[in-house]
Motif scaffolding. Structure first.
Motif, mmCIF file in Angstrom:
data_model
loop_
_atom_site.group_PDB
_atom_site.id
_atom_site.type_symbol
_atom_site.label_atom_id
_atom_site.label_comp_id
_atom_site.label_asym_id
_atom_site.label_seq_id
_atom_site.Cartn_x
_atom_site.Cartn_y
_atom_site.Cartn_z
ATOM 1 N N LEU A 100 0.833 -1.203 0.000
ATOM 2 C CA LEU A 100 0.000 0.000 0.000
ATOM 3 C C LEU A 100 0.872 1.259 0.000
ATOM 4 N N GLU A 101 1.950 1.247 0.778
ATOM 5 C CA GLU A 101 2.857 2.400 0.799
ATOM 6 C C GLU A 101 3.519 2.606 -0.556
ATOM 7 N N LYS A 102 3.929 1.515 -1.181
ATOM 8 C CA LYS A 102 4.551 1.605 -2.495
ATOM 9 C C LYS A 102 3.553 2.151 -3.520
ATOM 10 N N MET A 103 2.320 1.662 -3.453
ATOM 11 C CA MET A 103 1.278 2.129 -4.360
ATOM 12 C C MET A 103 1.034 3.621 -4.173
ATOM 13 N N GLU A 104 1.005 4.097 -2.927
ATOM 14 C CA GLU A 104 0.748 5.510 -2.675
ATOM 15 C C GLU A 104 1.871 6.393 -3.215
ATOM 16 N N LYS A 105 3.094 5.932 -3.124
ATOM 17 C CA LYS A 105 4.211 6.719 -3.660
ATOM 18 C C LYS A 105 4.147 6.786 -5.183
ATOM 19 N N ILE A 106 3.819 5.668 -5.816
ATOM 20 C CA ILE A 106 3.666 5.662 -7.279
ATOM 21 C C ILE A 106 2.502 6.559 -7.673
ATOM 22 N N LEU A 107 1.410 6.467 -6.930
ATOM 23 C CA LEU A 107 0.232 7.290 -7.219
ATOM 24 C C LEU A 107 0.550 8.775 -7.062
ATOM 25 N N ASN A 108 1.327 9.124 -6.051
ATOM 26 C CA ASN A 108 1.698 10.523 -5.843
ATOM 27 C C ASN A 108 2.519 11.036 -7.028
ATOM 28 N N ARG A 109 3.431 10.212 -7.518
ATOM 29 C CA ARG A 109 4.209 10.612 -8.710
ATOM 30 C C ARG A 109 3.297 10.769 -9.922
ATOM 31 N N TRP A 110 2.331 9.868 -10.073
ATOM 32 C CA TRP A 110 1.393 9.937 -11.193
ATOM 33 C C TRP A 110 0.586 11.231 -11.130
ATOM 34 N N ILE A 111 0.131 11.567 -9.939
ATOM 35 C CA ILE A 111 -0.640 12.806 -9.774
ATOM 36 C C ILE A 111 0.229 14.003 -10.134
ATOM 37 N N SER A 112 1.475 14.011 -9.681
ATOM 38 C CA SER A 112 2.384 15.113 -10.009
ATOM 39 C C SER A 112 2.561 15.245 -11.513
ATOM 40 N N SER A 155 -11.414 3.883 -0.590
ATOM 41 C CA SER A 155 -12.606 4.544 -0.054
ATOM 42 C C SER A 155 -12.410 6.055 0.036
ATOM 43 N N HIS A 156 -13.477 6.757 0.328
ATOM 44 C CA HIS A 156 -13.379 8.211 0.513
ATOM 45 C C HIS A 156 -12.477 8.535 1.703
ATOM 46 N N GLY A 157 -12.550 7.721 2.753
ATOM 47 C CA GLY A 157 -11.704 7.935 3.927
ATOM 48 C C GLY A 157 -10.241 7.746 3.599
ATOM 49 N N TRP A 158 -9.916 6.687 2.816
ATOM 50 C CA TRP A 158 -8.534 6.487 2.395
ATOM 51 C C TRP A 158 -8.061 7.685 1.573
ATOM 52 N N PHE A 159 -8.908 8.160 0.661
ATOM 53 C CA PHE A 159 -8.537 9.279 -0.201
ATOM 54 C C PHE A 159 -8.255 10.536 0.626
ATOM 55 N N LYS A 163 -4.573 12.348 0.870
ATOM 56 C CA LYS A 163 -4.316 13.766 0.597
ATOM 57 C C LYS A 163 -3.565 14.412 1.760
ATOM 58 N N GLN A 164 -3.889 14.038 2.975
ATOM 59 C CA GLN A 164 -3.185 14.588 4.133
ATOM 60 C C GLN A 164 -1.739 14.107 4.184
ATOM 61 N N ARG A 165 -1.523 12.807 3.914
ATOM 62 C CA ARG A 165 -0.175 12.249 3.979
ATOM 63 C C ARG A 165 0.763 12.898 2.981
ATOM 64 N N PHE A 166 0.258 13.231 1.800
ATOM 65 C CA PHE A 166 1.109 13.770 0.752
ATOM 66 C C PHE A 166 0.885 15.268 0.529
ATOM 67 N N SER A 167 0.200 15.922 1.436
ATOM 68 C CA SER A 167 -0.039 17.370 1.388
ATOM 69 C C SER A 167 -0.644 17.805 0.059
#
Length: 193
Positions: A100-112, A155-159, A163-167
């Motif tokens: 999950l942590e790896k996925m979030e980091k990849i997702l953050n790069r994708w969003i950027s 989920s909406h809660g995860w989302f 957003k908080q974790r990655f500012s």
């Protein structure tokens, strides 16, 4: 038998022992959350030879906080190495699913990347769908026995917590794709990681 004035004095004495509830604006300290960069600064100062107490005074922290930062310095360094954003307020010290942590980091790069390319469909639904597809892709690549596979539900809660974790502050949580055809949006979701 107690007389009425004695009862009043007794009640007043009892009520004065209780503390009043804190009022807004009282002198209670707010919890201070340090970014990874600030924690790395604390570690660097301690490495240079300054003591716990002096380091705490320098940064305005309690000595116990400084000691905790020092004790978790390897996890903080690992988070800095793996993190896309050093100003992030959270170091992954807790035991979360590494997938999950790896996925979030990849997702953050994708969003950027999407924001840099000024894609207009970067909204909550698109991000949540992309998160599910990245997680599924990573789960397929992992050996079957290495992680428990509870499944990931974006989920909406995860989302909100993501957003908080990655500012991430300017991402809307919309439910529609704002006039884009579903096929076009879906093809962007399946795009490169």
């Amino acid at each position: 038998m107690l007389l009425l004035p004695q009862v009043v004095l007794l009640l007043l004495a009892m009520s004065s022992k209780r503390s009043a509830p804190p009022t807004p604006g009282s002198s209670e300290k707010k919890r201070k959350v340090l970014s990874l960069a600030e924690k790395m600064d604390v570690v660097a100062v301690i490495d240079s030879g300054l003591g716990w107490s002096a380091t705490g005074k320098k940064f305005g922290l309690h000595e116990a906080t400084v000691r905790t930062i020092w004790k978790t310095r390897e996890k903080i360094r690992q988070s800095v190495r793996e993190s896309a954003d050093v100003s992030s307020k959270v170091a992954s010290v807790s035991r979360r699913d590494p997938l999950l942590e790896k996925m979030e980091k990849i997702l953050n790069r994708w969003i950027s990347e999407q924001v840099d390319q000024r894609k207009s469909n970067v909204d909550g639904v698109a991000i949540r769908e992309k998160a599910r597809s990245i997680y599924d892709h990573l789960a397929e690549k992992e050996p079957s026995g290495s992680f428990p596979a509870p499944g990931f539900i974006a989920s909406h809660g995860w989302f909100h917590r993501f957003k908080q974790r990655f500012s991430l502050h300017n991402i809307a949580r919309t439910e529609l794709c704002q006039g884009k055809s579903f096929a076009r949006v879906f093809s962007l979701w399946l795009g490169g990681y």
